[in-house]
Scaffold this motif. Structure first.
Motif, PDB file in Angstrom:
ATOM      1  N   VAL A  55      -0.136 -11.286  10.946  1.00  0.00           N
ATOM      2  CA  VAL A  55      -1.074 -11.072  10.223  1.00  0.00           C
ATOM      3  C   VAL A  55      -1.249  -9.998   8.709  1.00  0.00           C
ATOM      4  O   VAL A  55      -2.008  -9.580   8.177  1.00  0.00           O
ATOM      5  CB  VAL A  55      -2.848 -11.125  11.292  1.00  0.00           C
ATOM      6  CG1 VAL A  55      -4.098 -10.889  10.340  1.00  0.00           C
ATOM      7  CG2 VAL A  55      -2.973 -12.056  12.059  1.00  0.00           C
ATOM      8  N   ALA A  56      -1.092  -8.563   9.438  1.00  0.00           N
ATOM      9  CA  ALA A  56      -1.234  -7.118   8.260  1.00  0.00           C
ATOM     10  C   ALA A  56      -0.041  -7.903   7.246  1.00  0.00           C
ATOM     11  O   ALA A  56      -0.874  -7.247   6.027  1.00  0.00           O
ATOM     12  CB  ALA A  56      -1.233  -5.632   9.156  1.00  0.00           C
ATOM     13  N   ILE A  57       1.023  -8.239   7.534  1.00  0.00           N
ATOM     14  CA  ILE A  57       1.663  -8.435   6.446  1.00  0.00           C
ATOM     15  C   ILE A  57       1.632  -9.796   5.310  1.00  0.00           C
ATOM     16  O   ILE A  57       1.009  -9.558   4.101  1.00  0.00           O
ATOM     17  CB  ILE A  57       3.525  -9.435   6.678  1.00  0.00           C
ATOM     18  CG1 ILE A  57       3.858  -7.737   7.410  1.00  0.00           C
ATOM     19  CG2 ILE A  57       4.102  -9.639   5.624  1.00  0.00           C
ATOM     20  CD1 ILE A  57       5.186  -8.112   8.089  1.00  0.00           C
ATOM     21  N   VAL A  58       0.890 -10.682   6.311  1.00  0.00           N
ATOM     22  CA  VAL A  58      -0.242 -11.856   5.298  1.00  0.00           C
ATOM     23  C   VAL A  58      -1.369 -11.280   4.646  1.00  0.00           C
ATOM     24  O   VAL A  58      -1.231 -11.127   3.389  1.00  0.00           O
ATOM     25  CB  VAL A  58      -0.524 -13.044   6.092  1.00  0.00           C
ATOM     26  CG1 VAL A  58      -1.618 -13.786   5.364  1.00  0.00           C
ATOM     27  CG2 VAL A  58       0.851 -13.533   6.723  1.00  0.00           C
ATOM     28  N   PHE A  59      -2.013 -10.441   5.508  1.00  0.00           N
ATOM     29  CA  PHE A  59      -3.864  -9.831   4.474  1.00  0.00           C
ATOM     30  C   PHE A  59      -3.038  -8.817   3.340  1.00  0.00           C
ATOM     31  O   PHE A  59      -3.291  -8.313   2.244  1.00  0.00           O
ATOM     32  CB  PHE A  59      -4.373  -8.978   5.284  1.00  0.00           C
ATOM     33  CG  PHE A  59      -5.109  -8.463   4.858  1.00  0.00           C
ATOM     34  CD1 PHE A  59      -5.934  -8.540   4.490  1.00  0.00           C
ATOM     35  CD2 PHE A  59      -5.406  -6.591   5.002  1.00  0.00           C
ATOM     36  CE1 PHE A  59      -8.170  -8.458   4.266  1.00  0.00           C
ATOM     37  CE2 PHE A  59      -6.373  -6.396   4.732  1.00  0.00           C
ATOM     38  CZ  PHE A  59      -7.459  -6.972   3.792  1.00  0.00           C
ATOM     39  N   GLY A  60      -1.793  -8.177   3.857  1.00  0.00           N
ATOM     40  CA  GLY A  60      -1.110  -7.053   2.398  1.00  0.00           C
ATOM     41  C   GLY A  60      -0.844  -7.811   1.017  1.00  0.00           C
ATOM     42  O   GLY A  60      -1.070  -8.200  -0.045  1.00  0.00           O
ATOM     43  N   HIS A  61      -0.256  -9.113   1.341  1.00  0.00           N
ATOM     44  CA  HIS A  61       0.696 -10.074   0.622  1.00  0.00           C
ATOM     45  C   HIS A  61      -0.963 -10.699  -0.111  1.00  0.00           C
ATOM     46  O   HIS A  61      -0.872 -10.198  -1.410  1.00  0.00           O
ATOM     47  CB  HIS A  61       1.755 -10.884   1.445  1.00  0.00           C
ATOM     48  CG  HIS A  61       2.967 -10.907   1.015  1.00  0.00           C
ATOM     49  ND1 HIS A  61       3.418 -10.135   0.451  1.00  0.00           N
ATOM     50  CD2 HIS A  61       3.444 -10.779   1.988  1.00  0.00           C
ATOM     51  CE1 HIS A  61       5.125  -9.736   1.050  1.00  0.00           C
ATOM     52  NE2 HIS A  61       4.531 -10.045   2.214  1.00  0.00           N
ATOM     53  N   THR A  62      -1.590 -11.443   0.742  1.00  0.00           N
ATOM     54  CA  THR A  62      -2.810 -12.012  -0.305  1.00  0.00           C
ATOM     55  C   THR A  62      -3.404 -10.799  -1.316  1.00  0.00           C
ATOM     56  O   THR A  62      -3.886 -10.848  -2.022  1.00  0.00           O
ATOM     57  CB  THR A  62      -3.551 -11.767   1.117  1.00  0.00           C
ATOM     58  OG1 THR A  62      -3.480 -13.036   2.404  1.00  0.00           O
ATOM     59  CG2 THR A  62      -5.343 -12.664   0.658  1.00  0.00           C
ATOM     60  N   ILE A  63      -4.105  -9.876  -1.215  1.00  0.00           N
ATOM     61  CA  ILE A  63      -4.236  -8.704  -1.155  1.00  0.00           C
ATOM     62  C   ILE A  63      -4.423  -8.295  -2.769  1.00  0.00           C
ATOM     63  O   ILE A  63      -4.136  -8.211  -3.595  1.00  0.00           O
ATOM     64  CB  ILE A  63      -4.721  -6.741  -1.195  1.00  0.00           C
ATOM     65  CG1 ILE A  63      -5.743  -6.926   0.565  1.00  0.00           C
ATOM     66  CG2 ILE A  63      -5.061  -6.098  -1.616  1.00  0.00           C
ATOM     67  CD1 ILE A  63      -5.360  -5.745   1.681  1.00  0.00           C
ATOM     68  N   VAL A  64      -2.208  -8.371  -2.535  1.00  0.00           N
ATOM     69  CA  VAL A  64      -1.652  -7.747  -4.103  1.00  0.00           C
ATOM     70  C   VAL A  64      -1.736  -8.570  -4.826  1.00  0.00           C
ATOM     71  O   VAL A  64      -1.755  -8.892  -5.989  1.00  0.00           O
ATOM     72  CB  VAL A  64      -0.529  -7.535  -4.001  1.00  0.00           C
ATOM     73  CG1 VAL A  64       0.667  -7.993  -4.887  1.00  0.00           C
ATOM     74  CG2 VAL A  64       0.088  -6.209  -2.650  1.00  0.00           C
ATOM     75  N   GLY A 117       6.498  -8.779  -6.027  1.00  0.00           N
ATOM     76  CA  GLY A 117       6.838  -9.183  -4.960  1.00  0.00           C
ATOM     77  C   GLY A 117       8.242  -9.704  -3.804  1.00  0.00           C
ATOM     78  O   GLY A 117       8.605  -9.594  -3.374  1.00  0.00           O
ATOM     79  N   LEU A 118       9.323  -9.171  -4.340  1.00  0.00           N
ATOM     80  CA  LEU A 118      10.514  -9.661  -4.526  1.00  0.00           C
ATOM     81  C   LEU A 118      10.411  -7.882  -3.565  1.00  0.00           C
ATOM     82  O   LEU A 118      10.983  -7.592  -2.718  1.00  0.00           O
ATOM     83  CB  LEU A 118      11.702  -8.837  -5.446  1.00  0.00           C
ATOM     84  CG  LEU A 118      12.515  -9.774  -6.074  1.00  0.00           C
ATOM     85  CD1 LEU A 118      13.060  -9.768  -7.397  1.00  0.00           C
ATOM     86  CD2 LEU A 118      12.750 -10.643  -4.897  1.00  0.00           C
ATOM     87  N   LEU A 119       9.698  -6.317  -4.338  1.00  0.00           N
ATOM     88  CA  LEU A 119       9.740  -5.681  -3.586  1.00  0.00           C
ATOM     89  C   LEU A 119       9.346  -5.468  -2.043  1.00  0.00           C
ATOM     90  O   LEU A 119       9.108  -5.176  -1.059  1.00  0.00           O
ATOM     91  CB  LEU A 119       8.563  -4.389  -4.708  1.00  0.00           C
ATOM     92  CG  LEU A 119       9.187  -2.932  -3.723  1.00  0.00           C
ATOM     93  CD1 LEU A 119       9.487  -2.370  -3.357  1.00  0.00           C
ATOM     94  CD2 LEU A 119       7.969  -2.161  -4.849  1.00  0.00           C
ATOM     95  N   ASN A 120       7.822  -6.605  -2.228  1.00  0.00           N
ATOM     96  CA  ASN A 120       6.504  -6.534  -1.033  1.00  0.00           C
ATOM     97  C   ASN A 120       7.938  -7.099   0.460  1.00  0.00           C
ATOM     98  O   ASN A 120       7.304  -7.181   1.361  1.00  0.00           O
ATOM     99  CB  ASN A 120       5.798  -6.677  -1.389  1.00  0.00           C
ATOM    100  CG  ASN A 120       5.097  -5.701  -2.089  1.00  0.00           C
ATOM    101  OD1 ASN A 120       5.423  -4.092  -2.201  1.00  0.00           O
ATOM    102  ND2 ASN A 120       3.549  -6.323  -2.384  1.00  0.00           N
ATOM    103  N   PHE A 121       8.364  -8.359   0.018  1.00  0.00           N
ATOM    104  CA  PHE A 121       9.345  -8.546   0.992  1.00  0.00           C
ATOM    105  C   PHE A 121      10.002  -8.421   1.231  1.00  0.00           C
ATOM    106  O   PHE A 121      10.059  -8.453   2.118  1.00  0.00           O
ATOM    107  CB  PHE A 121       9.274 -10.504   0.229  1.00  0.00           C
ATOM    108  CG  PHE A 121       7.846 -11.766   0.156  1.00  0.00           C
ATOM    109  CD1 PHE A 121       7.726 -11.878   1.740  1.00  0.00           C
ATOM    110  CD2 PHE A 121       8.010 -11.761  -1.136  1.00  0.00           C
ATOM    111  CE1 PHE A 121       6.641 -12.548   1.241  1.00  0.00           C
ATOM    112  CE2 PHE A 121       7.193 -12.628  -1.292  1.00  0.00           C
ATOM    113  CZ  PHE A 121       6.439 -13.323   0.013  1.00  0.00           C
ATOM    114  N   GLY A 122      10.522  -7.579   0.644  1.00  0.00           N
ATOM    115  CA  GLY A 122      11.407  -6.779   1.109  1.00  0.00           C
ATOM    116  C   GLY A 122      10.966  -6.001   2.240  1.00  0.00           C
ATOM    117  O   GLY A 122      11.160  -5.400   3.289  1.00  0.00           O
TER     118      GLY A 122
END
Length: 142
Positions: A55-64, A117-122
């Protein structure tokens, strides 16, 4: 072009910091919540822990994604929020459908969303893998 690289790098760095803060706050909060539980973890604790992290990972991606979308919209690179969010999601996830493109004056800037996106998914992958390696070896069935 140099301005696009400069401002794109600034936004990329800002988004990376936002994302890292999101992951760090999650890790610290979960350590406080589950810190007294040492491996082997009960199935319910492991499930709650991994669920909270996802949930935190999805939330972080959503913010970005919202940050990039807002910048694309406010800069005039895209005409409305729907197209801006769509373009950002397609670029951030590096799908790159090509059905929506930026004007030449924003192309280099737009590629910075893909790098973000590449950085954050990594980071997501490394974070999740570290947690899974810590939790799953000691998992006890109940």
């Amino acid at each position: 072009m140099y301005g696009q690289i400069f401002f794109g790098s600034l936004l990329l760095a800002f988004c990376a910091v936002v994302y890292i803060v999101c992951l760090t706050v999650t890790a610290v909060s979960l350590e406080r919540l589950f810190g007294h539980h040492k491996p082997p973890y009960a199935f319910k604790h492991a499930t709650l822990l991994l669920g909270a992290i996802v949930v935190a990972i999805v939330f972080g991606h959503t913010i970005v994604v919202w940050l990039w979308s807002s910048v694309f919209l406010l800069s005039g690179a895209l005409p409305n929020m729907e197209e801006s969010v769509y373009f950002t999601l397609v670029t951030y996830t590096t799908l790159g459908y090509g059905d929506l493109t930026l004007d030449e004056s924003f192309r280099v800037f737009g590629t910075m969303a893909a790098i973000t996106g590449l950085l954050n998914f990594g980071l997501s992958t490394a974070f999740l893998a570290a947690i899974v390696l810590k939790i799953l070896p000691g998992l006890k069935a109940q």
